[in-house]
Design a protein around this motif. Structure first.
Motif, mmCIF file in Angstrom:
data_model
loop_
_atom_site.group_PDB
_atom_site.id
_atom_site.type_symbol
_atom_site.label_atom_id
_atom_site.label_comp_id
_atom_site.label_asym_id
_atom_site.label_seq_id
_atom_site.Cartn_x
_atom_site.Cartn_y
_atom_site.Cartn_z
ATOM 1 N N ASN A 104 0.841 -1.191 0.000
ATOM 2 C CA ASN A 104 0.000 0.000 0.000
ATOM 3 C C ASN A 104 0.874 1.239 0.000
ATOM 4 O OD1 ASN A 104 -2.643 -0.965 -0.086
ATOM 5 N ND2 ASN A 104 -2.692 -1.337 2.112
ATOM 6 N N GLY A 105 0.512 2.212 -0.814
ATOM 7 C CA GLY A 105 1.307 3.414 -0.931
ATOM 8 C C GLY A 105 1.152 4.391 0.213
ATOM 9 N N ASP A 106 0.296 4.070 1.191
ATOM 10 C CA ASP A 106 0.174 4.929 2.368
ATOM 11 C C ASP A 106 0.578 4.193 3.644
ATOM 12 O OD1 ASP A 106 -1.926 3.184 2.649
ATOM 13 O OD2 ASP A 106 -3.481 4.716 2.836
ATOM 14 N N THR A 107 1.285 3.075 3.488
ATOM 15 C CA THR A 107 1.696 2.263 4.637
ATOM 16 C C THR A 107 3.183 1.944 4.551
ATOM 17 O OG1 THR A 107 -0.493 1.232 4.743
ATOM 18 C CG2 THR A 107 1.298 0.127 5.910
ATOM 19 N N TYR A 108 3.893 2.215 5.629
ATOM 20 C CA TYR A 108 5.289 1.798 5.722
ATOM 21 C C TYR A 108 5.326 0.475 6.465
ATOM 22 C CZ TYR A 108 10.335 1.879 6.422
ATOM 23 O OH TYR A 108 11.672 1.572 6.398
ATOM 24 N N LEU A 109 5.837 -0.552 5.816
ATOM 25 C CA LEU A 109 5.938 -1.871 6.422
ATOM 26 C C LEU A 109 7.297 -2.458 6.091
ATOM 27 C CD1 LEU A 109 4.661 -4.205 7.986
ATOM 28 C CD2 LEU A 109 3.741 -5.049 5.819
ATOM 29 N N ASP A 110 8.140 -2.535 7.095
ATOM 30 C CA ASP A 110 9.498 -3.060 6.922
ATOM 31 C C ASP A 110 9.440 -4.589 6.980
ATOM 32 O OD1 ASP A 110 12.202 -3.297 6.694
ATOM 33 O OD2 ASP A 110 12.670 -2.592 8.704
ATOM 34 N N VAL A 111 8.875 -5.165 5.942
ATOM 35 C CA VAL A 111 8.539 -6.584 5.956
ATOM 36 C C VAL A 111 9.752 -7.456 5.613
ATOM 37 C CG1 VAL A 111 7.838 -6.753 3.528
ATOM 38 C CG2 VAL A 111 6.709 -8.189 5.245
ATOM 39 N N GLU A 112 9.723 -8.681 6.108
ATOM 40 C CA GLU A 112 10.823 -9.631 5.924
ATOM 41 C C GLU A 112 10.682 -10.357 4.582
ATOM 42 O OE1 GLU A 112 9.502 -9.407 10.285
ATOM 43 O OE2 GLU A 112 8.589 -9.457 8.309
ATOM 44 N N VAL A 113 11.072 -9.685 3.507
ATOM 45 C CA VAL A 113 10.802 -10.192 2.167
ATOM 46 C C VAL A 113 11.503 -11.520 1.895
ATOM 47 C CG1 VAL A 113 10.266 -7.938 1.187
ATOM 48 C CG2 VAL A 113 12.620 -8.751 1.153
ATOM 49 N N VAL A 129 0.338 -10.894 4.388
ATOM 50 C CA VAL A 129 1.183 -10.485 5.514
ATOM 51 C C VAL A 129 0.287 -9.959 6.631
ATOM 52 C CG1 VAL A 129 3.037 -8.965 6.290
ATOM 53 C CG2 VAL A 129 3.110 -9.977 3.995
ATOM 54 N N MET A 130 0.518 -10.455 7.845
ATOM 55 C CA MET A 130 -0.316 -10.121 8.996
ATOM 56 C C MET A 130 0.544 -9.472 10.076
ATOM 57 S SD MET A 130 -2.366 -13.749 9.214
ATOM 58 C CE MET A 130 -0.852 -14.598 9.730
ATOM 59 N N ARG A 131 -0.147 -8.813 10.988
ATOM 60 C CA ARG A 131 0.565 -8.208 12.115
ATOM 61 C C ARG A 131 -0.294 -8.299 13.363
ATOM 62 N NH1 ARG A 131 5.041 -5.506 13.032
ATOM 63 N NH2 ARG A 131 5.129 -4.040 14.766
ATOM 64 N N ASN A 132 0.348 -8.583 14.492
ATOM 65 C CA ASN A 132 -0.342 -8.550 15.773
ATOM 66 C C ASN A 132 -0.488 -7.115 16.251
ATOM 67 O OD1 ASN A 132 -0.987 -11.255 16.905
ATOM 68 N ND2 ASN A 132 1.191 -11.636 16.500
ATOM 69 N N VAL A 133 -1.708 -6.739 16.657
ATOM 70 C CA VAL A 133 -1.956 -5.409 17.217
ATOM 71 C C VAL A 133 -2.750 -5.557 18.506
ATOM 72 C CG1 VAL A 133 -1.905 -4.264 14.961
ATOM 73 C CG2 VAL A 133 -4.080 -5.093 15.873
ATOM 74 N N PHE A 203 1.569 -14.827 6.924
ATOM 75 C CA PHE A 203 2.916 -14.565 7.434
ATOM 76 C C PHE A 203 2.830 -13.421 8.436
ATOM 77 C CE2 PHE A 203 6.884 -12.229 7.509
ATOM 78 C CZ PHE A 203 7.816 -13.237 7.699
ATOM 79 N N VAL A 204 3.270 -13.659 9.661
ATOM 80 C CA VAL A 204 3.213 -12.634 10.703
ATOM 81 C C VAL A 204 4.521 -11.846 10.692
ATOM 82 C CG1 VAL A 204 2.908 -12.148 13.156
ATOM 83 C CG2 VAL A 204 1.700 -14.087 12.106
ATOM 84 N N THR A 205 4.420 -10.556 10.410
ATOM 85 C CA THR A 205 5.607 -9.705 10.368
ATOM 86 C C THR A 205 5.848 -9.041 11.715
ATOM 87 O OG1 THR A 205 6.635 -7.801 9.282
ATOM 88 C CG2 THR A 205 4.246 -7.726 9.527
ATOM 89 N N ASP A 206 7.117 -8.830 12.003
ATOM 90 C CA ASP A 206 7.515 -8.064 13.185
ATOM 91 C C ASP A 206 8.095 -6.707 12.791
ATOM 92 O OD1 ASP A 206 6.849 -10.065 15.106
ATOM 93 O OD2 ASP A 206 8.690 -11.145 14.606
ATOM 94 N N GLY A 207 8.036 -6.384 11.501
ATOM 95 C CA GLY A 207 8.667 -5.166 11.011
ATOM 96 C C GLY A 207 7.920 -3.905 11.417
ATOM 97 N N LEU A 208 8.612 -2.793 11.361
ATOM 98 C CA LEU A 208 8.023 -1.492 11.656
ATOM 99 C C LEU A 208 6.826 -1.260 10.742
ATOM 100 C CD1 LEU A 208 8.282 1.229 13.174
ATOM 101 C CD2 LEU A 208 9.743 2.001 11.281
#
Length: 228
Positions: A104-113, A129-133, A203-208
Motif C-alpha cells: 500500500n502506498g500509504d503504509t510503511y511496512l518493513d517486511v521480511e521479504v 502479511v499479517m501483524r499482531n496489534v 505470514f506474521v511480520t515483526d517489522g516497523l
C-alpha cells in the motif's frame, strides 16, 4: 524481485493537511512518503516497481520518472477508480515474473521479504502479511489455522489479534478471472469469496508498521520515520 505499490488514493481523511498533493506524496520527516517507501524497497533488493496511480498521477510521475535508486519504475494510471482489486489486476498485466509483492502506498511496512520468498517457494500459495496489534477494531481481524488464513472478520472486533497489514505476495495470474478494467474490492470480492477454493498462507511480520492514512498516525510518522 518485483513489486506493485498502490498509490492512487485521494487522501480524503488527510485533506486538511495535504490539500495539494496525492496522499502517497504527503511530506513525512521532510520527504515525500512514497520516496521513503521506495527507498526501503530498493534496500531490500527489489529491481522493478509498478506504481498504480489515479488521483494527481502526474505529480508522482514527474517526481520519480522511469527509475529510482536503481529500480525500474512503470506506471499504471487508472482512468476511473478500480478499487483495490481492479487496480492490482491492471498492474499485474505489467509484471514480468511468476510472482509479485504488493504494498500500500500509504503504509510503511518493513517486511521480511526474504522469509516470505522462502514461504512462497515452499508452498506456491498466495501470501497475506499479517501483524499482531493490541486492538483490531480499526482494521478488521484475520483468523488463522495451521498457518493458513481461514476467515476475514469485519472492522469493529475489539481486542488483540492479527490484522491484514496490506502487503501480499501473489502469483502473477491470480486475478485473471476478473475482467481487466473491472472495478472490484480485493477484500470482499476476492479474498472472502476465494477462501473455499484457494489456500492463503499467513505470514506474521515483526517489522516497523505505520499507516499514514489518518491524521493521528500521519503526525506520528513524522518522528517514527525520521532518519529512515
Amino acid at each position: 524481485m518485483e513489486a506493485i505499490v498502490l498509490a492512487g488514493g485521494f487522501g480524503t481523511r488527510l485533506k486538511d493537511v495535504i490539500a495539494d498533493v496525492p496522499k502517497p506524496m504527503a511530506s513525512v520527516a521532510g520527504r515525500p512518503f512514497l520516496e521513503i517507501l521506495l527507498s526501503m524497497l530498493a534496500r531490500k533488493g527489489f529491481v522493478r516497481v509498478v506504481l498504480s496511480l489515479g488521483y494527481m498521477a502526474d505529480k508522482i510521475i514527474d517526481n520519480f520518472g522511469d527509475s529510482y535508486e536503481g529500480m525500474d519504475i512503470f506506471y499504471e494510471v487508472e482512468k476511473n477508480p478500480l478499487g483495490t482489486g481492479g487496480a492490482i489486476r491492471a498492474s499485474l498485466e505489467h509484471c514480468l515474473g511468476d510472482h509479485v509483492f504488493i504494498f500500500n502506498g500509504d503504509t510503511y511496512l518493513d517486511v521480511e521479504v526474504d522469509e516470505i520468498e522462502r514461504l512462497w517457494h515452499a508452498n506456491r500459495n498466495p501470501v497475506i502479511v499479517m501483524r499482531n496489534v493490541d486492538d483490531t477494531a480499526r482494521f478488521g481481524r484475520l483468523e488463522v489455522t495451521g498457518g493458513r488464513v481461514t476467515a476475514f472478520l469485519e472492522k469493529g472486533e475489539q481486542g488483540p489479534g492479527l490484522i491484514n497489514a496490506g502487503c501480499y505476495l501473489f502469483p502473477r495470474h491470480i486475478l485473471d478471472s476478473f475482467t481487466l478494467g473491472q472495478a472490484f474490492s480485493l477484500e470482499s470480492d476476492f479474498f472472502i469469496k476465494s477462501l473455499k477454493d484457494l489456500s492463503f498462507d499467513g505470514f506474521v511480520t515483526d517489522g516497523l508498521f505505520i499507516d499514514i492514512g489518518i491524521p493521528e498516525d500521519y503526525k506520528l510518522a513524522q518522528t517514527m520515520l525520521a532518519g529512515i
